[in-house]
Enzyme design. Structure first.
Site, short mmCIF file in Angstrom:
data_model
loop_
_atom_site.label_atom_id
_atom_site.label_comp_id
_atom_site.label_asym_id
_atom_site.label_seq_id
_atom_site.Cartn_x
_atom_site.Cartn_y
_atom_site.Cartn_z
CG ASP A 11 -1.84 1.13 1.34
OD1 ASP A 11 -1.60 2.17 0.70
OD2 ASP A 11 -2.84 1.00 2.09
CE1 TYR A 228 -4.39 -1.33 11.77
CE2 TYR A 228 -4.59 1.05 11.60
CZ TYR A 228 -4.94 -0.21 11.18
OH TYR A 228 -5.83 -0.37 10.15
CE LYS A 231 -5.89 -6.82 10.82
NZ LYS A 231 -5.17 -6.80 12.10
P1 13P Z 1 -5.26 -0.72 4.76
O1 13P Z 1 -4.30 -1.68 5.45
O2 13P Z 1 -5.93 -1.38 3.61
O3 13P Z 1 -4.55 0.55 4.40
O4 13P Z 1 -6.42 -0.38 5.77
C1 13P Z 1 -6.19 0.57 6.76
C2 13P Z 1 -7.40 0.99 7.51
O5 13P Z 1 -7.25 1.52 8.59
C3 13P Z 1 -8.74 0.81 6.96
O6 13P Z 1 -9.76 1.35 7.77
MG MG Z 2 -4.29 2.00 3.05
MG MG Z 3 -5.06 -2.30 2.01
MG MG Z 4 -2.76 -2.58 4.48
#
Ligand code: 13P
Ligand code: MG
Ligand code: MG
Ligand code: MG
Ligand code: 13P
Length: 383
Positions: A11, A228, A231
Protein backbone atom coordinates in the site's frame (compact mmCIF):
# COMPACT_ATOMS: atom_id res chain seq x y z
CA UNK A 1 15.03 -24.48 -16.40
CA UNK A 2 12.81 -23.27 -13.57
CA UNK A 3 10.37 -20.38 -13.70
CA UNK A 4 9.69 -18.14 -10.70
CA UNK A 5 6.45 -16.31 -10.03
CA UNK A 6 6.88 -13.37 -7.65
CA UNK A 7 3.88 -11.49 -6.32
CA UNK A 8 5.01 -8.50 -4.29
CA UNK A 9 2.57 -5.90 -2.98
CA UNK A 10 2.41 -2.75 -0.93
CA UNK A 11 0.00 0.00 0.00
CA UNK A 12 1.84 3.10 -1.21
CA UNK A 13 -1.08 5.47 -0.78
CA UNK A 14 -4.61 5.58 -2.08
CA UNK A 15 -7.46 7.64 -3.45
CA UNK A 16 -10.08 8.89 -0.98
CA UNK A 17 -8.77 7.35 2.24
CA UNK A 18 -8.09 3.62 2.00
CA UNK A 19 -10.55 3.08 -0.91
CA UNK A 20 -8.43 2.19 -3.94
CA UNK A 21 -5.09 2.58 -5.73
CA UNK A 22 -4.83 5.63 -8.03
CA UNK A 23 -4.26 4.68 -11.71
CA UNK A 24 -1.27 7.05 -11.98
CA UNK A 25 0.59 5.05 -9.33
CA UNK A 26 -0.14 1.84 -11.26
CA UNK A 27 1.36 3.56 -14.31
CA UNK A 28 4.45 4.64 -12.38
CA UNK A 29 5.10 1.08 -11.16
CA UNK A 30 4.36 -0.35 -14.62
CA UNK A 31 6.98 1.92 -16.18
CA UNK A 32 9.64 0.58 -13.82
CA UNK A 33 8.70 -3.04 -14.57
CA UNK A 34 8.50 -2.40 -18.33
CA UNK A 35 12.05 -1.09 -18.27
CA UNK A 36 13.18 -4.16 -16.29
CA UNK A 37 11.47 -6.42 -18.80
CA UNK A 38 13.24 -4.63 -21.66
CA UNK A 39 16.56 -5.25 -19.89
CA UNK A 40 15.70 -8.94 -19.39
CA UNK A 41 15.56 -8.78 -15.58
CA UNK A 42 11.99 -10.12 -15.62
CA UNK A 43 10.25 -12.08 -18.36
CA UNK A 44 6.76 -10.65 -17.92
CA UNK A 45 4.59 -8.75 -15.48
CA UNK A 46 1.07 -7.63 -14.64
CA UNK A 47 0.43 -4.66 -12.36
CA UNK A 48 -2.95 -4.28 -10.70
CA UNK A 49 -4.60 -3.40 -7.42
CA UNK A 50 -6.53 -5.04 -4.61
CA UNK A 51 -8.40 -2.13 -3.05
CA UNK A 52 -5.71 0.28 -1.85
CA UNK A 53 -2.86 -2.22 -2.37
CA UNK A 54 -0.58 -2.07 -5.41
CA UNK A 55 0.18 -5.54 -6.77
CA UNK A 56 3.22 -6.51 -8.84
CA UNK A 57 2.83 -9.93 -10.45
CA UNK A 58 6.12 -10.90 -12.11
CA UNK A 59 7.73 -13.92 -13.77
CA UNK A 60 11.48 -14.44 -14.14
CA UNK A 61 14.24 -17.06 -14.03
CA UNK A 62 16.14 -15.86 -10.96
CA UNK A 63 14.53 -17.95 -8.21
CA UNK A 64 12.84 -16.84 -5.01
CA UNK A 65 14.35 -14.21 -2.69
CA UNK A 66 16.43 -12.80 -5.51
CA UNK A 67 18.00 -9.43 -4.55
CA UNK A 68 17.63 -7.99 -8.06
CA UNK A 69 13.90 -8.83 -8.21
CA UNK A 70 13.29 -7.55 -4.70
CA UNK A 71 15.13 -4.32 -5.46
CA UNK A 72 13.08 -3.93 -8.63
CA UNK A 73 9.85 -4.20 -6.61
CA UNK A 74 11.24 -1.76 -4.06
CA UNK A 75 12.09 0.73 -6.82
CA UNK A 76 8.63 0.35 -8.37
CA UNK A 77 7.01 1.05 -4.98
CA UNK A 78 9.29 4.05 -4.39
CA UNK A 79 8.45 5.53 -7.81
CA UNK A 80 4.73 4.96 -7.21
CA UNK A 81 5.07 6.58 -3.78
CA UNK A 82 6.57 9.71 -5.39
CA UNK A 83 3.43 10.01 -7.53
CA UNK A 84 1.25 9.31 -4.48
CA UNK A 85 2.96 12.13 -2.59
CA UNK A 86 2.62 14.55 -5.54
CA UNK A 87 -1.11 13.80 -5.72
CA UNK A 88 -1.48 14.00 -1.94
CA UNK A 89 -2.91 10.48 -1.88
CA UNK A 90 -3.88 9.17 1.51
CA UNK A 91 -1.12 7.51 3.57
CA UNK A 92 1.46 7.84 0.76
CA UNK A 93 4.21 5.26 1.32
CA UNK A 94 2.09 3.55 3.99
CA UNK A 95 3.66 0.08 3.81
CA UNK A 96 7.27 1.13 3.12
CA UNK A 97 8.45 0.89 6.71
CA UNK A 98 12.14 1.46 6.00
CA UNK A 99 14.10 3.95 3.93
CA UNK A 100 16.96 1.63 3.14
CA UNK A 101 16.87 -1.43 0.89
CA UNK A 102 19.41 -4.08 1.81
CA UNK A 103 19.05 -7.03 -0.53
CA UNK A 104 15.68 -8.45 0.53
CA UNK A 105 12.31 -6.74 0.61
CA UNK A 106 10.94 -9.04 3.35
CA UNK A 107 10.75 -7.24 6.67
CA UNK A 108 10.56 -3.81 5.03
CA UNK A 109 6.76 -3.78 4.84
CA UNK A 110 5.69 -5.11 1.40
CA UNK A 111 4.06 -8.56 1.26
CA UNK A 112 5.87 -11.27 -0.71
CA UNK A 113 4.66 -14.58 -2.17
CA UNK A 114 7.05 -16.37 -4.52
CA UNK A 115 7.30 -19.86 -5.95
CA UNK A 116 9.79 -21.55 -8.27
CA UNK A 117 8.94 -24.61 -10.37
CA UNK A 118 9.66 -26.51 -13.55
CA UNK A 119 6.75 -25.57 -15.81
CA UNK A 120 4.34 -28.32 -16.75
CA UNK A 121 3.32 -28.34 -20.44
CA UNK A 122 0.31 -26.32 -19.30
CA UNK A 123 0.75 -24.40 -16.04
CA UNK A 124 -2.41 -22.73 -14.70
CA UNK A 125 -1.96 -20.61 -11.56
CA UNK A 126 -4.35 -18.48 -9.53
CA UNK A 127 -3.12 -15.30 -7.83
CA UNK A 128 -5.30 -14.25 -4.91
CA UNK A 129 -5.06 -10.71 -3.54
CA UNK A 130 -6.98 -9.51 -0.51
CA UNK A 131 -7.59 -6.08 0.99
CA UNK A 132 -8.57 -5.17 4.58
CA UNK A 133 -7.43 -8.44 6.10
CA UNK A 134 -4.41 -10.47 7.24
CA UNK A 135 -2.42 -13.50 5.92
CA UNK A 136 -4.28 -15.96 8.17
CA UNK A 137 -7.41 -15.16 6.14
CA UNK A 138 -6.18 -17.78 3.64
CA UNK A 139 -5.89 -20.52 6.30
CA UNK A 140 -9.48 -21.67 5.96
CA UNK A 141 -9.59 -21.65 2.13
CA UNK A 142 -6.20 -23.44 1.95
CA UNK A 143 -7.42 -26.13 4.32
CA UNK A 144 -10.49 -26.67 2.17
CA UNK A 145 -8.55 -26.67 -1.11
CA UNK A 146 -5.83 -29.12 -0.03
CA UNK A 147 -7.36 -31.15 2.82
CA UNK A 148 -11.16 -31.21 2.55
CA UNK A 149 -12.63 -33.81 0.20
CA UNK A 150 -16.04 -32.11 0.46
CA UNK A 151 -14.41 -29.15 -1.29
CA UNK A 152 -11.87 -30.84 -3.53
CA UNK A 153 -13.22 -33.88 -5.33
CA UNK A 154 -9.74 -34.61 -6.67
CA UNK A 155 -8.52 -35.64 -3.19
CA UNK A 156 -10.82 -38.65 -3.51
CA UNK A 157 -10.95 -39.22 -7.27
CA UNK A 158 -7.51 -38.34 -8.59
CA UNK A 159 -4.63 -40.71 -7.71
CA UNK A 160 -2.12 -37.85 -8.11
CA UNK A 161 -3.81 -35.92 -5.25
CA UNK A 162 -4.89 -38.92 -3.21
CA UNK A 163 -1.74 -39.04 -1.01
CA UNK A 164 -2.52 -35.57 0.28
CA UNK A 165 -0.50 -32.45 0.96
CA UNK A 166 2.01 -31.02 3.45
CA UNK A 167 1.16 -27.72 5.16
CA UNK A 168 4.02 -25.51 6.35
CA UNK A 169 2.58 -23.47 9.23
CA UNK A 170 4.35 -20.37 10.47
CA UNK A 171 4.11 -19.05 14.03
CA UNK A 172 4.42 -15.35 13.22
CA UNK A 173 5.02 -14.38 16.86
CA UNK A 174 7.88 -16.83 17.49
CA UNK A 175 9.35 -16.92 13.98
CA UNK A 176 9.12 -20.73 13.84
CA UNK A 177 7.56 -23.11 11.35
CA UNK A 178 6.16 -26.63 11.53
CA UNK A 179 5.18 -29.06 8.75
CA UNK A 180 1.96 -31.02 9.15
CA UNK A 181 0.66 -33.69 6.83
CA UNK A 182 -2.88 -33.96 5.53
CA UNK A 183 -4.93 -36.08 5.88
CA UNK A 184 -3.03 -37.86 8.73
CA UNK A 185 -2.54 -34.82 10.94
CA UNK A 186 -5.54 -32.64 10.09
CA UNK A 187 -6.68 -32.32 13.72
CA UNK A 188 -3.25 -30.98 14.76
CA UNK A 189 -3.23 -28.75 11.70
CA UNK A 190 -6.63 -27.30 12.60
CA UNK A 191 -5.57 -26.87 16.25
CA UNK A 192 -3.00 -24.38 14.96
CA UNK A 193 -4.48 -22.68 11.91
CA UNK A 194 -7.81 -22.03 13.66
CA UNK A 195 -5.84 -19.17 15.29
CA UNK A 196 -5.15 -17.26 12.06
CA UNK A 197 -3.68 -14.19 13.78
CA UNK A 198 -0.74 -16.29 14.99
CA UNK A 199 -0.48 -19.44 12.85
CA UNK A 200 -0.33 -18.77 9.13
CA UNK A 201 -0.19 -21.38 6.39
CA UNK A 202 2.94 -20.24 4.54
CA UNK A 203 3.32 -22.99 1.93
CA UNK A 204 1.61 -26.16 0.75
CA UNK A 205 3.49 -29.01 -0.95
CA UNK A 206 2.21 -32.10 -2.73
CA UNK A 207 3.16 -34.99 -0.48
CA UNK A 208 4.12 -37.51 -3.14
CA UNK A 209 6.99 -35.41 -4.57
CA UNK A 210 7.16 -32.21 -2.44
CA UNK A 211 6.19 -30.17 -5.49
CA UNK A 212 5.19 -26.62 -4.44
CA UNK A 213 1.41 -26.13 -4.61
CA UNK A 214 0.73 -22.82 -2.83
CA UNK A 215 2.49 -19.93 -1.12
CA UNK A 216 1.14 -17.02 0.95
CA UNK A 217 2.66 -13.66 1.91
CA UNK A 218 3.02 -13.98 5.69
CA UNK A 219 4.26 -10.48 6.58
CA UNK A 220 2.45 -9.01 9.61
CA UNK A 221 2.96 -5.26 9.47
CA UNK A 222 2.11 -4.64 13.12
CA UNK A 223 4.77 -7.16 14.19
CA UNK A 224 7.37 -5.54 11.92
CA UNK A 225 6.51 -1.98 13.00
CA UNK A 226 5.41 -2.71 16.60
CA UNK A 227 2.38 -0.48 16.08
CA UNK A 228 -0.72 -0.23 13.91
CA UNK A 229 0.13 0.47 10.28
CA UNK A 230 -2.99 -0.82 8.53
CA UNK A 231 -3.66 -4.45 7.71
CA UNK A 232 -1.28 -6.73 5.85
CA UNK A 233 -3.63 -7.38 2.94
CA UNK A 234 -2.07 -10.68 1.85
CA UNK A 235 -1.47 -12.36 -1.50
CA UNK A 236 -1.36 -16.04 -2.40
CA UNK A 237 -0.27 -18.08 -5.44
CA UNK A 238 -1.87 -21.49 -6.06
CA UNK A 239 -1.00 -23.95 -8.85
CA UNK A 240 -3.95 -25.76 -10.40
CA UNK A 241 -4.91 -28.80 -12.52
CA UNK A 242 -2.88 -31.87 -13.59
CA UNK A 243 -1.81 -33.18 -10.18
CA UNK A 244 -3.10 -30.19 -8.25
CA UNK A 245 -6.69 -29.20 -7.41
CA UNK A 246 -8.68 -27.93 -10.43
CA UNK A 247 -9.18 -24.17 -10.77
CA UNK A 248 -12.81 -24.62 -9.71
CA UNK A 249 -11.69 -26.52 -6.61
CA UNK A 250 -9.22 -23.74 -5.80
CA UNK A 251 -12.00 -21.11 -6.04
CA UNK A 252 -14.74 -23.12 -4.31
CA UNK A 253 -13.93 -22.18 -0.65
CA UNK A 254 -14.53 -18.52 -1.49
CA UNK A 255 -18.22 -19.27 -2.15
CA UNK A 256 -18.37 -19.14 1.66
CA UNK A 257 -17.64 -15.56 2.80
CA UNK A 258 -15.92 -16.56 6.05
CA UNK A 259 -15.16 -14.10 8.83
CA UNK A 260 -11.69 -12.57 8.80
CA UNK A 261 -9.85 -9.94 10.85
CA UNK A 262 -9.28 -6.51 9.30
CA UNK A 263 -11.91 -4.15 7.91
CA UNK A 264 -12.24 -0.71 9.59
CA UNK A 265 -8.95 0.39 11.20
CA UNK A 266 -7.74 -3.21 10.92
CA UNK A 267 -9.71 -3.81 14.10
CA UNK A 268 -12.87 -5.67 13.13
CA UNK A 269 -14.08 -9.06 12.00
CA UNK A 270 -16.04 -9.13 8.78
CA UNK A 271 -16.91 -11.40 5.85
CA UNK A 272 -14.35 -11.91 3.06
CA UNK A 273 -16.19 -10.95 -0.14
CA UNK A 274 -14.96 -12.41 -3.47
CA UNK A 275 -15.08 -9.74 -6.22
CA UNK A 276 -13.93 -9.08 -9.77
CA UNK A 277 -11.41 -6.36 -10.59
CA UNK A 278 -14.19 -3.85 -11.26
CA UNK A 279 -15.08 -4.07 -7.54
CA UNK A 280 -11.50 -4.12 -6.31
CA UNK A 281 -12.12 -1.22 -3.95
CA UNK A 282 -13.69 -0.79 -0.53
CA UNK A 283 -16.36 1.55 0.73
CA UNK A 284 -18.72 0.43 3.49
CA UNK A 285 -16.92 0.82 6.86
CA UNK A 286 -13.75 0.65 4.72
CA UNK A 287 -14.78 -2.75 3.46
CA UNK A 288 -16.07 -5.31 3.69
CA UNK A 289 -12.76 -7.18 3.25
CA UNK A 290 -12.32 -8.32 -0.36
CA UNK A 291 -10.46 -10.92 -2.35
CA UNK A 292 -9.65 -10.91 -6.07
CA UNK A 293 -8.60 -14.05 -7.97
CA UNK A 294 -6.66 -13.73 -11.23
CA UNK A 295 -6.00 -16.84 -13.31
CA UNK A 296 -2.93 -17.07 -15.55
CA UNK A 297 -1.24 -19.67 -17.71
CA UNK A 298 2.54 -19.57 -17.33
CA UNK A 299 4.31 -20.53 -20.55
CA UNK A 300 8.07 -20.28 -21.08
CA UNK A 301 8.14 -17.82 -18.22
CA UNK A 302 5.42 -15.67 -19.79
CA UNK A 303 2.21 -14.72 -17.97
CA UNK A 304 -0.76 -15.45 -20.25
CA UNK A 305 -3.92 -13.75 -19.01
CA UNK A 306 -5.36 -12.74 -16.63
CA UNK A 307 -8.80 -14.28 -16.22
CA UNK A 308 -10.81 -12.31 -13.66
CA UNK A 309 -12.15 -15.40 -11.89
CA UNK A 310 -14.56 -13.93 -9.32
CA UNK A 311 -16.17 -11.67 -11.95
CA UNK A 312 -18.90 -14.26 -12.35
CA UNK A 313 -22.58 -14.49 -11.31
CA UNK A 314 -21.63 -17.84 -9.73
CA UNK A 315 -20.21 -15.78 -6.85
CA UNK A 316 -23.23 -13.40 -6.59
CA UNK A 317 -24.72 -15.46 -3.77
CA UNK A 318 -21.44 -15.34 -1.80
CA UNK A 319 -21.43 -11.57 -2.27
CA UNK A 320 -25.07 -11.35 -1.14
CA UNK A 321 -24.31 -13.48 1.91
CA UNK A 322 -21.33 -11.26 2.67
CA UNK A 323 -23.65 -8.21 2.64
CA UNK A 324 -26.04 -9.93 5.05
CA UNK A 325 -23.17 -10.89 7.38
CA UNK A 326 -21.83 -7.34 7.14
CA UNK A 327 -25.24 -5.93 8.16
CA UNK A 328 -25.53 -8.36 11.03
CA UNK A 329 -22.06 -8.02 12.49
CA UNK A 330 -21.94 -4.22 12.04
CA UNK A 331 -24.86 -3.90 14.45
CA UNK A 332 -22.45 -4.91 17.25
CA UNK A 333 -20.75 -1.54 16.82
CA UNK A 334 -17.73 -1.36 19.14
CA UNK A 335 -18.46 -4.72 20.78
CA UNK A 336 -16.54 -7.95 20.33
CA UNK A 337 -16.60 -10.20 18.44
CA UNK A 338 -17.10 -7.55 15.73
CA UNK A 339 -14.23 -5.56 17.22
CA UNK A 340 -11.11 -7.73 17.54
CA UNK A 341 -10.01 -9.15 20.90
CA UNK A 342 -7.50 -7.53 23.27
CA UNK A 343 -4.37 -9.32 21.95
CA UNK A 344 -4.98 -7.98 18.46
CA UNK A 345 -6.02 -4.54 19.71
CA UNK A 346 -2.62 -4.15 21.41
CA UNK A 347 -1.25 -2.95 18.08
CA UNK A 348 -3.91 -0.29 17.58
CA UNK A 349 -4.47 3.07 19.26
CA UNK A 350 -6.92 1.52 21.77
CA UNK A 351 -4.23 0.98 24.49
CA UNK A 352 -3.63 4.78 24.55
CA UNK A 353 -7.30 5.30 25.36
CA UNK A 354 -7.25 2.58 28.03
CA UNK A 355 -4.09 4.06 29.58
CA UNK A 356 -5.92 7.32 30.23
CA UNK A 357 -8.55 5.44 32.23
CA UNK A 358 -6.06 3.44 34.28
CA UNK A 359 -5.67 5.94 37.15
CA UNK A 360 -9.41 6.23 37.59
CA UNK A 361 -9.74 2.59 38.70
CA UNK A 362 -10.13 2.22 42.51
CA UNK A 363 -9.72 -1.10 44.37
CA UNK A 364 -12.90 -2.93 45.39
CA UNK A 365 -13.39 -5.80 47.84
CA UNK A 366 -14.32 -8.78 45.67
CA UNK A 367 -14.07 -11.53 48.28
CA UNK A 368 -11.43 -13.33 46.21
CA UNK A 369 -8.10 -12.61 44.60
CA UNK A 370 -8.50 -12.69 40.83
CA UNK A 371 -5.95 -14.89 39.03
CA UNK A 372 -6.75 -13.73 35.53
CA UNK A 373 -4.21 -11.50 33.76
CA UNK A 374 -6.87 -9.60 31.89
CA UNK A 375 -4.68 -7.11 30.06
CA UNK A 376 -3.28 -9.74 27.69
CA UNK A 377 -6.50 -11.73 27.72
CA UNK A 378 -4.48 -14.70 28.95
CA UNK A 379 -5.95 -16.74 31.78
CA UNK A 380 -3.76 -18.27 34.48
CA UNK A 381 -4.74 -21.31 36.56
CA UNK A 382 -8.04 -21.71 34.70
CA UNK A 383 -9.08 -23.98 31.88
P1 13P B 1 -5.26 -0.72 4.76
O1 13P B 1 -4.30 -1.68 5.45
O2 13P B 1 -5.93 -1.38 3.61
O3 13P B 1 -4.55 0.55 4.40
O4 13P B 1 -6.42 -0.38 5.77
C1 13P B 1 -6.19 0.57 6.76
C2 13P B 1 -7.40 0.99 7.51
O5 13P B 1 -7.25 1.52 8.59
C3 13P B 1 -8.74 0.81 6.96
O6 13P B 1 -9.76 1.35 7.77
MG1 MG C 1 -4.29 2.00 3.05
MG1 MG D 1 -5.06 -2.30 2.01
MG1 MG E 1 -2.76 -2.58 4.48
P1 13P F 1 -13.77 -30.02 -19.50
O1 13P F 1 -14.36 -31.29 -20.10
O2 13P F 1 -14.68 -28.83 -19.70
O3 13P F 1 -12.36 -29.80 -19.93
O4 13P F 1 -13.71 -30.22 -17.87
C1 13P F 1 -12.70 -30.95 -17.29
C2 13P F 1 -12.68 -30.86 -15.81
O5 13P F 1 -12.00 -31.66 -15.20
C3 13P F 1 -13.44 -29.82 -15.07
O6 13P F 1 -13.19 -29.88 -13.69
Amino acid sequence: RTTTVSVIKADIGSLAGHHRVHPDTILAASRVLAEAKRKGVIKSFYVTNAGDDLQLIMTHFKGVDNPEIHELAWTAFREATKVAKDLGLYAAGQDLLSDAFSGNIRGLGPGVAEMEFVERPSEPIVVFMADKTEPGAFNLPLYKIFADPFNTAGLVIDPRLHDGFIFEVLDVFEGKAVELRAPEEIYDLLALIGTPSRYVVKRVYRKSDREIAAVVSSERLSLIAGRYVGKDDPVMIVRAQSGFPAVGEVLEPFAFPHLVAGWMRGSHHGPLMPVGLKDSKVSRFDGPPRVIALGFQVKNGELIGPADLFDDPAFDEARRQAQMIADYIRRHGPFMPHRLGPEEMEYTTLPEVLKRLKDRFKPVEMGYKPKVKHESGEAADVD
